[in-house]
Write an enzyme that holds these catalytic residues in place. Structure first.
Site, PDB file in Angstrom:
ATOM      1  N   LEU A  14       0.823  -1.212   0.000  1.00 28.53           N
ATOM      2  CA  LEU A  14       0.000   0.000   0.000  1.00 28.53           C
ATOM      3  C   LEU A  14       0.856   1.260   0.000  1.00 28.53           C
ATOM      4  O   LEU A  14       0.628   2.177  -0.791  1.00 28.53           O
ATOM      5  CB  LEU A  14      -0.932  -0.012   1.206  1.00 28.53           C
ATOM      6  CG  LEU A  14      -1.844   1.208   1.371  1.00 28.53           C
ATOM      7  CD1 LEU A  14      -2.787   1.341   0.177  1.00 28.53           C
ATOM      8  CD2 LEU A  14      -2.637   1.118   2.670  1.00 28.53           C
ATOM      9  N   ALA A  15       1.830   1.337   0.900  1.00 30.72           N
ATOM     10  CA  ALA A  15       2.665   2.542   0.976  1.00 30.72           C
ATOM     11  C   ALA A  15       3.425   2.767  -0.325  1.00 30.72           C
ATOM     12  O   ALA A  15       3.565   3.901  -0.793  1.00 30.72           O
ATOM     13  CB  ALA A  15       3.636   2.445   2.149  1.00 30.72           C
ATOM     14  N   ASP A  16       3.943   1.683  -0.921  1.00 31.30           N
ATOM     15  CA  ASP A  16       4.646   1.815  -2.194  1.00 31.30           C
ATOM     16  C   ASP A  16       3.715   2.318  -3.283  1.00 31.30           C
ATOM     17  O   ASP A  16       4.093   3.172  -4.096  1.00 31.30           O
ATOM     18  CB  ASP A  16       5.239   0.465  -2.596  1.00 31.30           C
ATOM     19  CG  ASP A  16       6.496   0.119  -1.827  1.00 31.30           C
ATOM     20  OD1 ASP A  16       7.537   0.730  -2.096  1.00 31.30           O
ATOM     21  OD2 ASP A  16       6.434  -0.758  -0.946  1.00 31.30           O
ATOM     22  N   GLY A  17       2.500   1.773  -3.320  1.00 29.42           N
ATOM     23  CA  GLY A  17       1.566   2.199  -4.347  1.00 29.42           C
ATOM     24  C   GLY A  17       1.210   3.668  -4.227  1.00 29.42           C
ATOM     25  O   GLY A  17       1.176   4.395  -5.234  1.00 29.42           O
ATOM     26  N   SER A  71       4.114   5.719  -5.297  1.00 25.50           N
ATOM     27  CA  SER A  71       4.306   5.748  -6.751  1.00 25.50           C
ATOM     28  C   SER A  71       3.447   6.828  -7.392  1.00 25.50           C
ATOM     29  O   SER A  71       3.901   7.531  -8.308  1.00 25.50           O
ATOM     30  CB  SER A  71       3.979   4.381  -7.352  1.00 25.50           C
ATOM     31  OG  SER A  71       2.582   4.150  -7.455  1.00 25.50           O
TER      32      SER A  71
END
Length: 402
Positions: free
Chosen positions: A173-176, A179
């Site tokens: 979630l945090a990466d998405g 991004s």
């Protein structure tokens, strides 16, 4: 299903992006830009490919996550720590608009590839640096995975049942979120370049965008010295708000953020008497009576199939959604109408479904030209375009530079 078209028709056609990042936040930002027609060149180490190539499930040894994350990208190899690889990177910088990287702070500088060197070759270059904790501060050199951002942003502390442990999401979630923030920041920097003629550095700390999405938790702490408690699927701001099991063993989610919706739900489930209770007029007060409201809503939903529940709620103009898995998503008529799912011909898997670009433009189609390509598949072609003769490419390959 949507079959994607020529990337040259994309809104960002003519923009060149170098993806020198690994795993998720940086490469996903490059994917978003590629979806809109940017030319994306993925740079990986010759002997240590992006670990995302081996992340998650595979079919007959073919990684499935990479097919999505690597889509719309030409793939080359270069060891930036070697002179030949460094020169390849500088040549790419000369001819590109954006470089996305996620090395630990100071790594590019150690290779003499910091922004001073890159912008000397191309003053219009935008360098997007994506790390767990940013380029400055005492944590800047810590390994920065999305899980750590989810822990430190407050989302894990607020997620889970009241008597249970803090809960992490089961995906990046945090990466998405980072991004999307990175892609947005890049477009902001490119817009500024149109006025100033110069590029700049984007510094994305993965922990910050997800923190920004969590609402007024900082202001709440500052003003009230309280933190959001774990409430499971319930909300402290309204009720009924939960997931409910239907009579055919499926699940639905109900939301009543608006007072009018809450009233419609209670009339639908046969409990209009609750609307007259003094506490029903406030979402926060309704939340204090969540047990009673959940019992009423849950009992009614439990007597009907999922399709019946959705149809009755829709007729009553109340808010409900079926809880889907991937099998439901690919068959849903709304997703079909939106063109959310794209069918792409993959050389290893054949016709392959994946989610497509995340929005639509009236004047340009989002594009998935091809799925993720093999490690280094386009090295010779791209290096030839950069002016490296074939014998020099062969020499660099023998030295392990590409």
């Amino acid at each position: 299903m949507t079959v994607s078209r020529d990337p040259a028709a994309g809104a960002l056609a003519g923009l060149r992006v170098v993806d020198a990042a690994t795993l998720f936040a940086g490469p996903m930002a490059a994917m978003h830009l590629g979806d809109m027609g940017a030319e994306v060149i993925k740079v990986e180490h010759p002997r240590r490919p992006d670990p995302a190539r081996n992340h998650g499930v595979a079919k007959d040894g073919v990684n499935l996550w990479w097919k999505t994350l690597g889509r719309n990208k030409r793939t080359i190899t270069a060891d930036l720590g070697k002179p030949g690889g460094r020169e390849v990177f500088l040549k790419l910088a000369e001819r590109s608009d954006v470089i996305i990287e996620n090395f630990r702070p100071g790594t590019l500088e150690r290779w003499d590839l910091g922004y001073d060197e890159l912008s000397a070759r191309n003053p219009r270059l935008v360098l997007a640096r994506v790390t767990g904790f940013g380029q400055i501060g005492p944590y800047r050199r810590r390994p920065g995975f999305g899980t750590l951002a989810e822990a430190m942003s407050g989302i894990a502390a607020a997620t889970g049942e009241p008597d249970g442990p803090p809960t992490l999401p089961p995906f990046g979630l945090a990466d998405g979120i980072a991004s999307l923030a990175t892609a947005y920041a890049i477009m902001v920097a490119l817009s500024a370049r149109e006025r100033t003629g110069r590029g700049q550095v984007v510094d994305t700390a993965i922990v910050e965008p997800i923190l920004a999405m969590l609402g007024p938790q900082i202001t709440r702490w500052d003003q009230l010295r309280s933190v959001q408690p774990r409430t499971g699927n319930r909300s402290v701001n309204n009720a009924p708000r939960n997931t409910y099991r239907t009579g055919d063993g499926q699940w639905v989610a109900v939301s009543t953020s608006a007072q009018s919706i809450a009233e419609r739900v209670m009339r639908l489930v046969g409990r209009p008497d609750l609307i007259d209770e003094p506490w029903f007029a406030s979402g926060a007060e309704r939340a204090k009576h969540a047990d009673e409201l959940d019992e009423a809503v849950g009992a009614w939903i439990g007597r009907h199939t999922r399709d019946e529940v959705v149809a009755e709620f829709e007729a009553a103009q109340a808010a409900v959604a079926p809880i889907y898995d991937a099998a439901d998503i690919v068959e849903d008529p709304q997703f079909r109408a939106l063109g959310t799912i794209h069918e792409i011909e993959d050389p290893e898997l054949g016709p392959t479904l994946m989610q497509g670009p995340i929005f639509r433009l009236s004047g340009h189609d989002g594009v998935v030209a091809h799925t993720g390509r093999a490690h280094g598949a386009d090295t010779d072609e791209v290096l030839g375009e950069l002016g490296f003769p074939a014998d020099e490419v062969a020499r660099m390959r023998a030295e392990g530079a590409v």
